[in-house]
Structure formats: structure tokens, C-alpha cells
Write an enzyme that holds these catalytic residues in place. Structure first.
Site, PDB file in Angstrom:
ATOM      1  N   ILE A 123       3.608   2.791   2.980  1.00  0.00           N
ATOM      2  CA  ILE A 123       5.374   2.235   2.768  1.00  0.00           C
ATOM      3  C   ILE A 123       6.010   3.033   1.805  1.00  0.00           C
ATOM      4  CG2 ILE A 123       6.676   0.305   1.970  1.00  0.00           C
ATOM      5  CD1 ILE A 123       4.149  -1.121   3.233  1.00  0.00           C
TER       6      ILE A 123
ATOM      7  N   ASP B 271       0.878  -1.029   0.169  1.00  0.00           N
ATOM      8  CA  ASP B 271       0.737   0.288   0.038  1.00  0.00           C
ATOM      9  C   ASP B 271       1.457   0.948   0.263  1.00  0.00           C
ATOM     10  OD1 ASP B 271      -1.867   2.270   0.559  1.00  0.00           O
ATOM     11  OD2 ASP B 271      -2.795   1.345   2.145  1.00  0.00           O
ATOM     12  N   HIS B 272       0.561   1.605  -1.130  1.00  0.00           N
ATOM     13  CA  HIS B 272       1.744   2.758  -1.166  1.00  0.00           C
ATOM     14  C   HIS B 272       1.598   3.800  -0.512  1.00  0.00           C
ATOM     15  CE1 HIS B 272       5.068   5.029  -2.900  1.00  0.00           C
ATOM     16  NE2 HIS B 272       5.014   4.868  -4.214  1.00  0.00           N
ATOM     17  N   ARG B 273       0.128   4.365  -0.472  1.00  0.00           N
ATOM     18  CA  ARG B 273      -0.037   5.457   1.391  1.00  0.00           C
ATOM     19  C   ARG B 273       0.408   5.138   2.924  1.00  0.00           C
ATOM     20  NH1 ARG B 273      -6.174   3.724   2.545  1.00  0.00           N
ATOM     21  NH2 ARG B 273      -5.299   2.516   2.318  1.00  0.00           N
TER      22      ARG B 273
END
Ligand code: CAO
Length: 649
Positions: A625, A621-623
Site C-alpha cells: 500500500i 504494509d508499505h510493500r
């Protein structure tokens, strides 16, 4: 036995109105105000409420009938109160009485032109919706005051409403003909206003020539007139549920301007003249009352607006625009609802009763999208219910019409047109998985990275333990190693051991390491969770995992067995494939996809060496990590798998 006949009440002068719903039957017990029937004209649908409580003895109307004021609807057996009686028609007061004939009441107003220099307008009390002897409770102006067109002159109060009477012209108040506490009726003299010139020139000049010319409407001043809410039958603060026009729109006489809804009726407010909407001062959700101005209309040609007063050629008095009165004499740009038989050209050609509209608003349903099954495609509550049911069903199935994200639905296809088909019921788990996948896919901004772990030594070690495993009754596949390595990586790189807090302001950092493993079961995909993986040894993990897989495949997993995961491993290694993009199992923030290990040549600096490479894909999850965190996590993970001795460090 005491009975009461309930008749069609005053429906604003409309005749032969369609009965579109009969809501009661013989034998029903009704309460006061319960809906008996629903009527629909071109412009409004309205519930007719019971004016008495009791048991229905007879019903005199059927769906499809046409009724007028005074027609019998039902006979009700009422408790107590002796003999038979009638209600409805003339004695009913809760429906609109938009009788446009009242609008010409300025004729008996005396000419109060005092003959002084300048253009003087005599202003009279406008149509008060039939009310007589209404109390003047406030004088808003005094002689000598300057007023703008629309400024309040006086405030009146009936037992139902207090209402401002606005000035029809701009100018100086010459005299006031009423005092605080007076009682006034339609047509009574109110004030004399000396206009500033220009705006009311036509009427002003007629004034000075004492009654020789007909009165002109205020709209002739610059061709603009206010759009006024007509008599709403005593209803106050009525909800504006739809705005049908915008500033700049051209409207034809009869076009709907706005749609109102009371508890009992929804009704279009049509334009009383053709023209261009100059300003619009209401919005959806506002509340309006009879006489309120909702904007200004620039009239296309002036004949229409002058028409109502032409007959009163002897009069020079000018009735004030009816701020809170019905069908105002000045003919504002909204006409009585029931007096207009023009077809609805507003584009909101939805036929629905107030109850249906109310339900639709509560459910957030756009009525334009619902197909009506009633007469003239009228929408019923059942239409609404099946529409909503369908949407919910599709959403639950995951790929349906509404994912809550505004994504267009995948159209339904009749596959049988292409060949034989069979509809197979989805298991509960499959449906849940679909729902979760859609939710996670849409909510989580995914990034996936790939890498190969060299598991040559790991595999040698694992195979060396095979005999021991058999002796213990354990099964040691690569998975317990992956669990152990992932746990170590989560400890080494804690940015992966988090969840997004629902407040959107925090990250939840976890100090425990529970890892889920995706298991393909006959019922569908399930993800049992192994707790405290970092604290357990390989044998313990192997045994616990086998136990969970058995439970999963026998449908014995409990909800608690599938909760609390920090990270998931999804292994297709036994099946094959060289890589895939796993979907993050929110609220976790990362997932490891494991594909089939294979021997591949690896350049060792001088030679190609056969090495056992395990393809891994890491979605996160790029939010939560960043790529750099992921790089560190992944490098740590592959290095541990390449040399399991590092797990001891
Ligand atoms: N590469 C090569 N061989 C592998 C391997 C890999 N990555 N992973 C397992 N194998 C081998 C095992 O070693 C075993 O062989 P041996 O008996 O000779 O040791 C054989 O494949 C079968 O293993 P298994 O399937 O019994 O056990 P497992 O621990 O590998 O997997 C489980 C168990 C439950 C993870 C797996 O059966 C499963 O259900 N996977 C489905 C996961 C899934 O559907 N994920 C969703 C994908 S989309 O997100």
C-alpha cells in the site's frame, strides 16, 4: 563359539591416542562398520569401525584410555565361520598410513644425468603411500615437450585411485624412463628434465657435478612450494569442511591449513613448514584426495623443505612432488595428519567427532558457538541437541535468541536477584501471539497514520437504537459500525483488500470482505473473523460479533473462525487511550486501531463546537500500500463514520 577380536587398526603411526568415546557395550549387537570407539589426537578425531558383525562379548577399552595400533578393542561373537580370529592392526586398510619414512625413497634412483650441457633433473616416482608396482596408465609428456612445474608427467593407477605425478620443475623433457603399461614403485626413475635455469639452479648444478652435492628441494626455487594433501589412507574425494587460512596468512609449521572429513574421521591438514600462504585453491565444500595441491606456500627460510633429502647425498634424482602419494618426498606444505604434535593454532579449537560435525553441518550449527561437555570440552551430539533445542525454544517464545533475522538475542536475566519473582507458564495462545507478532513486525514494513472520526451523529444514532437493541437482545457498540464502515472502505479502495503473494511476484486481490476483530480473552489475544461483512446489516453484524466474542472468551473458537481475514479492527475504545500503533496481521496488509472516543472542541468556522471524536490509527504494509492509497482509504473511512448515511451510497 566363533569369536573375533577387533584391534586398533593402523592409525597413521600415532601412539597412545585418547579414547574419547566407547560406542558399544557388552551384549550389543553390531553391524559391520558400526563405530566401536572414537579416538582423538591433537589433530584428528576418528571413528574406529567394526571389521566384523556380531554380538559384543567383551570390551577392552574405556573412555579415557590411550591406545595404539594393535591394541584389542572388543571381542565379537560372530555367526558362522568357525574359529577365533583377529582383525584390525596390521591387516586393516581403512585408516591412514602417513608414514613419513617413505618419503625418502628417491635414494635408489639412478642418476640419469646424461652429461649433456645444461641443468638436468632426474625425476623419480614419489612416495605412493606404500603402494608398489603401480600401473602407468598414461604418459602425459614426450621427450622434447616443455613442462611447467606441477604439470602431470604420467598417470598411475592403483586399485584404489588413479593419480597424476606432477613435474617438480619447469623445463624440457629430455627423456622418459617409463612406458605406458609399465609398473613402477617409489624411487623408480621417471624422467630427465632440462630446467630452464634459475629456478632449480642449485640442484641442476649438482647434477652436472655428478652426485657430489646433496639434492635440494624444489621449494628452494623462489622459496615457494605446493601445499599437498597427505596420504588419506586410501580415501578419495574427501570433503573440505573448514578452511583455516587465507591467502596472505602467515602460518607456522603445524598450523592447520584445512579440515577434512570422511565418513569416519575429521582431520586437520597442517602446514609442513612455516611461511606465507601465497595461493589457496580450495574452498569449503570442495572434495580433495591424497596428493592434491591446495595452494602454494612461500617458505620462510629454506632449510625445512630441503631436509628430507639431505641424507641422500649420493643421489641427484629428484622425486616428483607426490600428487596423490603420501608424505611426499618433496615435502609439500602439508604434512601427514598424525605426524604433527603441534598445538592447533588455527583458532578452530573445537573438539568434535565426525558424526557430531556432520550433524552440526546438517543442522547449520556453528560448532564454535556450542559448549562442549566432554573431556577437553569435546562436543557431543547431546551438546548439539540441547543447543539447537534451546534456540528453537527461544524462537518459539518470540523474543528469543533466534528470530531468523540475525537480530541479537536479548540476554537472559536472573530477575530473582532484584526481588521475589514467580515463573508463570505462558498459554499456548500467548506464545503463538508472540511468535506472530515478531514475524509480522519483522516481515512487514509498517507505516501508521492517525486521524479522528467525528462520530457525534453516529453515537446519537446508536444511542437512539438502544431500546430496540435491548428488545432484540442485541448489543450495539460502535464496533458493528466500524465493521460496516471498514467493509465499505475496502470496497471503495481495493488496494487495501490484498495480500502479498508468496512468490514475491504478485499481489492477491480479493473480491470478498472478511474482517477480523481482535478480542482480549483470558487465554490471550485472538482474532475471530466475520465473513462477508459488506453483505451484512448492522444487527446481524452486532449479533454475530457478540457470538464470536463469547466463543473466544470461552475458548470455543475453531481454527476456521479465525481464518480468511482481509483486514483487522483492534479496539481498545472501551479501555481508554488516545492512540496506538497496531501491528499488521499478515498476510493481511492493514489494521485499524480504535482508541477511546471523547468529546472535544472543534472549530466550525465561527465557534468551537463540542464534537465526539474517535481516535483511529491505521497501520499498513508499505510493500502493498502506498501512502496515497492509505490517505484515500482513511478519508473515506472517517467520512463514512462521520455520516453513516453515506453507507447507503
Ligand atoms: N470509545 C468510547 N467508548 C467505547 C468505544 C470507544 N472507541 N468502544 C466501545 N466503547 C464503549 C461501548 O460503547 C460500551 O459502552 P456502552 O455499553 O455504554 O455502549 C463499552 O465501551 C464496552 O464495550 P465492549 O468492550 O463491551 O464492546 P466493544 O464492542 O467496544 O469491544 C472487544 C469488544 C472484544 C473488541 C473488546 O472487548 C476487546 O476485547 N478489545 C481488546 C482488543 C485488543 O486487545 N486489541 C489488541 C490491542 S494491540 O493491537
Amino acid at each position: 563359539m566363533a569369536t573375533e577380536i577387533i584391534k586398533v587398526p593402523d592409525i597413521g603411526g600415532a601412539e597412545s591416542v585418547d579414547v574419547i568415546e566407547v560406542s558399544v557395550a557388552v551384549g550389543d549387537t553390531i553391524e559391520l562398520e558400526d563405530t566401536l570407539i572414537v579416538l582423538e589426537t591433537d589433530k584428528a578425531s576418528m571413528d574406529i569401525p567394526a571389521s566384523a558383525a556380531g554380538k559384543i562379548v567383551s570390551v577392552s577399552v574405556n573412555e579415557g584410555d590411550k591406545v595404539s595400533e594393535g591394541d584389542v578393542i572388543v571381542e565379537v561373537e560372530v555367526e558362522g565361520s568357525g574359529s577365533s580370529s583377529e582383525s584390525g592392526s596390521s591387516d586393516s586398510s581403512n585408516t591412514s598410513s602417513t608414514d613419513s619414512s617413505k618419503s625418502s625413497g628417491s635414494a635408489n634412483n639412478s642418476d640419469s644425468s646424461d652429461g649433456s650441457a645444461g641443468s638436468e633433473e632426474s625425476v623419480s616416482v614419489p612416495d605412493l603411500g606404500g603402494a608398489d608396482n603401480v600401473d602407468v596408465i598414461e604418459l602425459c609428456v614426450a621427450p622434447g615437450d616443455t613442462v611447467e612445474e606441477g604439470d602431470s608427467l604420467i598417470v598411475l593407477e592403483t586399485d584404489k585411485a588413479s593419480l597424476d605425478v606432477p613435474s617438480p620443475v619447469s623445463g624440457e623433457v629430455v627423456s622418459l624412463a617409463v612406458s605406458d603399461g609399465d609398473k613402477v614403485s617409489q624411487g623408480d626413475a621417471l624422467a630427465v628434465i632440462r630446467t630452464a635455469g634459475g629456478a632449480s639452479s642449485s640442484s641442476s648444478s649438482s647434477d652436472t657435478e655428478s652426485a657430489s652435492q646433496p639434492e635440494s628441494a624444489p621449494s628452494e626455487s623462489g622459496g615457494e612450494q605446493p601445499m599437498i594433501i597427505p596420504d588419506l589412507g586410501g580415501s578419495e574425494n574427501v570433503d573440505v569442511i573448514e578452511i583455516c587460512v587465507a591467502e596472505g596468512d602467515e602460518v607456522a609449521e603445524g598450523d592447520s591449513l584445512i579440515v577434512l572429513e570422511t565418513d569416519k574421521a575429521s582431520l586437520d591438514v597442517p602446514a609442513s613448514a612455516s611461511g606465507k600462504v601465497v595461493s589457496l585453491t580450495v574452498k569449503e565444500g570442495d572434495k580433495v584426495s591424497s596428493g592434491d595441491s591446495i595452494g602454494t606456500l612461500a617458505i620462510a627460510g629454506q632449510a625445512a623443505s630441503a631436509a628430507p633429502q639431505k641424507s641422500e647425498s649420493a643421489s641427484t634424482s629428484k622425486p616428483a612432488p607426490a600428487a596423490k602419494a603420501s608424505a611426499p618426498a618433496a615435502k609439500p606444505a602439508s604434512a601427514p595428519v598424525t605426524n604433527n604434535a603441534e598445538p592447533d593454532t588455527s583458532g578452530s579449537n573445537v573438539y568434535a567427532g565426525p558424526a557430531v560435525r556432520k550433524l552440526a553441518r546438517q543442522l547449520g550449527v556453528n560448532l564454535d558457538k556450542v559448549k562442549g561437555s566432554g573431556p577437553r570440552k569435546r562436543l557431543t551430539k547431546d551438546d548439539l541437541r540441547s543447543y539447537v533445542k534451546n534456540i528453537v525454544k527461544q524462537a518459539e517464545q518470540g523474543g528469543g535468541a533466534s528470530t531468523g533475522s540475525g537480530i541479537p538475542a536479548i540476554p537472559a536475566v536472573d530477575f530473582s536477584q532484584f526481588g521475589d519473582i514467580e515463573l508463570v507458564k505462558m498459554s499456548k495462545i500467548k506464545k503463538l501471539t508472540a511468535e506472530n507478532m515478531v514475524r509480522n513486525w519483522l516481515n512487514v514494513p509498517h507505516v501508521t497514520q492517525w486521524d479522528d472520526a467525528d462520530i457525534t451523529e453516529l453515537e446519537a444514532f446508536r444511542k437512539g437504537l438502544k431500546a430496540e437493541a435491548e428488545k432484540r437482545g442485541s448489543k450495539l457498540t460502535p464496533l458493528p459500525f466500524l465493521l460496516k464502515a471498514a467493509a465499505a472502505a475496502l470496497r471503495a479502495e481495493p488496494s487495501f483488500n490484498v495480500s502479498m503473494h508468496h512468490d514475491g511476484e504478485h499481489i492477491v486481490q480479493k473480491d470478498y470482505v472478511h474482517i477480523g476483530v481482535a478480542v482480549d480473552s483470558p487465554m490471550g489475544l485472538v482474532v475471530p473473523v466475520i465473513r462477508d461483512v459488506d453483505k451484512k446489516g448492522l444487527w446481524e453484524l452486532a449479533d454475530e460479533f457478540v457470538e464470536l466474542v463469547n466463543k473466544a472468551r470461552n475458548g470455543k473458537l475453531m481454527p476456521k473462525d479465525m481464518q480468511g481475514g482481509c483486514f483487522t479492527i483492534s479496539s481498545l475504545g472501551a479501555m481508554g487511550g488516545t492512540g496506538f500503533t497496531p501491528i499488521v496481521n499478515a498476510p493481511e496488509v492493514a489494521i485499524l486501531g480504535v482508541s477511546k472516543a471523547d468529546i472535544k472542541p472543534v472549530w466550525n468556522g465561527s465557534d468551537f463546537e463540542p464534537r465526539n471524536l474517535l481516535p483511529l490509527s491505521l497501520s499498513y504494509d508499505h510493500r502493498a500500500i502506498n501512502g496515497a492509497d492509505a490517505g484515500r482509504f482513511f478519508t473515506f473511512l472517517t467520512s463514512v463514520l462521520s455520516d453513516v448515511r453515506r453507507l447507503l451510497l
